[in-house]
Design a protein around this motif. Structure first.
Motif, PDB file in Angstrom:
ATOM      1  N   ILE A   1      10.675  84.183 -38.108  1.00 43.21           N
ATOM      2  CA  ILE A   1      10.640  84.754 -36.761  1.00 43.21           C
ATOM      3  C   ILE A   1      11.568  83.987 -35.837  1.00 43.21           C
ATOM      4  CG2 ILE A   1       9.195  85.200 -34.751  1.00 43.21           C
ATOM      5  CD1 ILE A   1       6.847  85.482 -36.628  1.00 43.21           C
ATOM      6  N   SER A   2      11.452  82.647 -35.860  1.00 46.62           N
ATOM      7  CA  SER A   2      12.271  81.853 -34.945  1.00 46.62           C
ATOM      8  C   SER A   2      12.480  80.448 -35.487  1.00 46.62           C
ATOM      9  CB  SER A   2      11.617  81.777 -33.561  1.00 46.62           C
ATOM     10  OG  SER A   2      10.427  81.011 -33.624  1.00 46.62           O
ATOM     11  N   VAL A   3      13.542  79.811 -34.971  1.00 47.66           N
ATOM     12  CA  VAL A   3      13.830  78.406 -35.235  1.00 47.66           C
ATOM     13  C   VAL A   3      14.053  77.765 -33.877  1.00 47.66           C
ATOM     14  CG1 VAL A   3      15.359  76.739 -36.352  1.00 47.66           C
ATOM     15  CG2 VAL A   3      14.933  78.946 -37.430  1.00 47.66           C
ATOM     16  N   GLU A   4      13.337  76.669 -33.631  1.00 43.69           N
ATOM     17  CA  GLU A   4      13.444  75.980 -32.347  1.00 43.69           C
ATOM     18  C   GLU A   4      13.853  74.535 -32.587  1.00 43.69           C
ATOM     19  OE1 GLU A   4      10.378  74.410 -28.984  1.00 43.69           O
ATOM     20  OE2 GLU A   4      10.010  76.397 -29.806  1.00 43.69           O
ATOM     21  N   ALA A   5      14.845  74.097 -31.821  1.00 49.05           N
ATOM     22  CA  ALA A   5      15.240  72.693 -31.889  1.00 49.05           C
ATOM     23  C   ALA A   5      14.257  71.879 -31.051  1.00 49.05           C
ATOM     24  CB  ALA A   5      16.663  72.527 -31.373  1.00 49.05           C
ATOM     25  N   GLY A   6      14.118  70.601 -31.351  1.00 55.00           N
ATOM     26  CA  GLY A   6      13.158  69.751 -30.659  1.00 55.00           C
ATOM     27  C   GLY A   6      13.366  69.693 -29.162  1.00 55.00           C
TER      28      GLY A   6
ATOM     29  N   ASP B   1       6.401  84.875 -40.059  1.00 56.74           N
ATOM     30  CA  ASP B   1       5.416  85.940 -39.937  1.00 56.74           C
ATOM     31  C   ASP B   1       4.906  86.238 -41.341  1.00 56.74           C
ATOM     32  OD1 ASP B   1       3.880  88.001 -39.058  1.00 56.74           O
ATOM     33  OD2 ASP B   1       5.518  89.416 -38.791  1.00 56.74           O
ATOM     34  N   GLY B   2       3.775  86.873 -41.416  1.00 60.50           N
ATOM     35  CA  GLY B   2       3.234  87.244 -42.717  1.00 60.50           C
ATOM     36  C   GLY B   2       1.727  87.281 -42.663  1.00 60.50           C
ATOM     37  N   GLN B   3       1.140  87.832 -43.697  1.00 60.46           N
ATOM     38  CA  GLN B   3      -0.302  87.966 -43.741  1.00 60.46           C
ATOM     39  C   GLN B   3      -0.987  86.742 -44.335  1.00 60.46           C
ATOM     40  OE1 GLN B   3      -1.720  90.628 -42.294  1.00 60.46           O
ATOM     41  NE2 GLN B   3       0.350  91.248 -41.778  1.00 60.46           N
ATOM     42  N   THR B   4      -0.258  85.951 -45.106  1.00 65.41           N
ATOM     43  CA  THR B   4      -0.871  84.815 -45.794  1.00 65.41           C
ATOM     44  C   THR B   4      -0.109  83.534 -45.478  1.00 65.41           C
ATOM     45  OG1 THR B   4       0.450  85.250 -47.753  1.00 65.41           O
ATOM     46  CG2 THR B   4      -1.730  86.228 -47.701  1.00 65.41           C
ATOM     47  N   SER B   5      -0.709  82.409 -45.796  1.00 64.29           N
ATOM     48  CA  SER B   5      -0.108  81.095 -45.556  1.00 64.29           C
ATOM     49  C   SER B   5       1.043  80.844 -46.520  1.00 64.29           C
ATOM     50  CB  SER B   5      -1.168  80.013 -45.741  1.00 64.29           C
ATOM     51  OG  SER B   5      -2.231  80.199 -44.846  1.00 64.29           O
ATOM     52  N   LEU B   6       1.933  79.952 -46.116  1.00 58.92           N
ATOM     53  CA  LEU B   6       3.039  79.562 -46.986  1.00 58.92           C
ATOM     54  C   LEU B   6       2.541  78.594 -48.056  1.00 58.92           C
ATOM     55  CD1 LEU B   6       5.812  78.939 -44.314  1.00 58.92           C
ATOM     56  CD2 LEU B   6       5.569  80.920 -45.805  1.00 58.92           C
ATOM     57  N   ASP B   7       3.203  78.606 -49.198  1.00 58.27           N
ATOM     58  CA  ASP B   7       2.881  77.690 -50.292  1.00 58.27           C
ATOM     59  C   ASP B   7       3.563  76.353 -49.997  1.00 58.27           C
ATOM     60  OD1 ASP B   7       2.470  76.334 -52.636  1.00 58.27           O
ATOM     61  OD2 ASP B   7       3.367  77.866 -53.927  1.00 58.27           O
TER      62      ASP B   7
ATOM     63  N   ASP C   1      -0.872  78.151 -41.555  1.00 60.63           N
ATOM     64  CA  ASP C   1       0.147  77.460 -42.331  1.00 60.63           C
ATOM     65  C   ASP C   1       1.414  78.291 -42.410  1.00 60.63           C
ATOM     66  OD1 ASP C   1      -1.617  75.398 -42.760  1.00 60.63           O
ATOM     67  OD2 ASP C   1      -2.353  76.212 -44.643  1.00 60.63           O
ATOM     68  N   ARG C   2       1.857  78.779 -41.252  1.00 57.00           N
ATOM     69  CA  ARG C   2       3.098  79.556 -41.208  1.00 57.00           C
ATOM     70  C   ARG C   2       4.112  78.948 -40.230  1.00 57.00           C
ATOM     71  NH1 ARG C   2      -0.756  83.753 -41.148  1.00 57.00           N
ATOM     72  NH2 ARG C   2      -0.355  84.104 -38.964  1.00 57.00           N
ATOM     73  N   VAL C   3       3.829  77.747 -39.747  1.00 63.51           N
ATOM     74  CA  VAL C   3       4.755  77.026 -38.878  1.00 63.51           C
ATOM     75  C   VAL C   3       5.139  75.736 -39.585  1.00 63.51           C
ATOM     76  CG1 VAL C   3       5.090  75.945 -36.629  1.00 63.51           C
ATOM     77  CG2 VAL C   3       3.714  78.024 -36.823  1.00 63.51           C
ATOM     78  N   VAL C   4       6.440  75.594 -39.874  1.00 66.97           N
ATOM     79  CA  VAL C   4       6.949  74.446 -40.626  1.00 66.97           C
ATOM     80  C   VAL C   4       7.812  73.598 -39.696  1.00 66.97           C
ATOM     81  CG1 VAL C   4       8.354  73.733 -42.604  1.00 66.97           C
ATOM     82  CG2 VAL C   4       6.929  75.776 -42.768  1.00 66.97           C
TER      83      VAL C   4
END
Length: 196
Positions: free
Chosen positions: A70-75, A103-109, A149-152
């Motif tokens: 969805i997006s990438v944000e710099a610090g 975005d998505g329905q489930t968490s990232l691995d 678990d969708r924000v890295v």
């Protein structure tokens, strides 16, 4: 011999036939009207049922898809444009971290987060040559303060040096010439890869 009277019989015969024919044609017109009304109602019912199925198909297609960036944000709070029309993003300050929202329905691995790679050009502005290098973040994992678990977050030990960088997020697995060139696709916990 008897003489035939063709004219009166023919007229009477024609008139009876005409009456029978006109009655049957009126009956067939009424029947065709009722058939067309009935056919119209059946078509309308069929049309309504078909529209409902279309909605179900679209919903099912959305549910089974993998994660999407969805997006990438710099610090520093700068948003990095991720559409295909922008070829260059300039940041005024060197970021200490990058935040990726999916975005998505489930968490990232978590075992597939290595599918996010940051490549530096090496000062010459060319990627993929001998001067290019991959930046290894000090931390690459899920954000503590975000729900799910969708924000890295990729945090760097030091601010990135002044250079050009390319962010790669793999949507497929690839085996390179060396172990450093191997790419693992970013996937959700169901095993669905990143959707471009």
């Amino acid at each position: 011999m008897t003489q035939r009277r063709n004219t009166p019989l023919t007229r009477v015969g024609r008139s009876k036939f005409a009456k029978r024919h006109s009655n049957s044609s009126q009956h067939s017109r009424r029947a065709s009207r009722s058939k067309s009304t009935l056919g119209s109602e059946q078509r309308q019912q069929r049309k309504l049922q078909h529209q409902t199925l279309d909605k179900r198909e679209l919903l099912a297609a959305e549910i089974i898809s993998g994660p999407r960036l969805i997006s990438v944000e710099a610090g520093s709070g700068d948003q990095i444009q991720i559409n295909r029309t922008v070829t260059e993003n300039r940041l005024t300050t060197s970021p200490r971290e990058l935040t990726f929202r999916f975005d998505g329905q489930t968490s990232l691995d978590p075992s597939t987060l290595s599918g996010i790679r940051i490549e530096g050009a090496g000062g010459d502005g060319t990627f993929g040559d001998d001067d290019a290098y991959f930046v290894q973040p000090g931390f690459l994992g899920f954000a503590d303060d975000e729900a799910g678990d969708r924000v890295v977050v990729a945090r760097f030990n030091n601010p990135l040096p002044d250079d050009q960088y390319r962010i790669e997020i793999a949507g497929y697995d690839a085996i390179g010439a060396t172990a450093a060139d191997n790419v693992t696709a970013l996937r959700d916990i169901n095993g669905d890869p990143l959707v471009p």
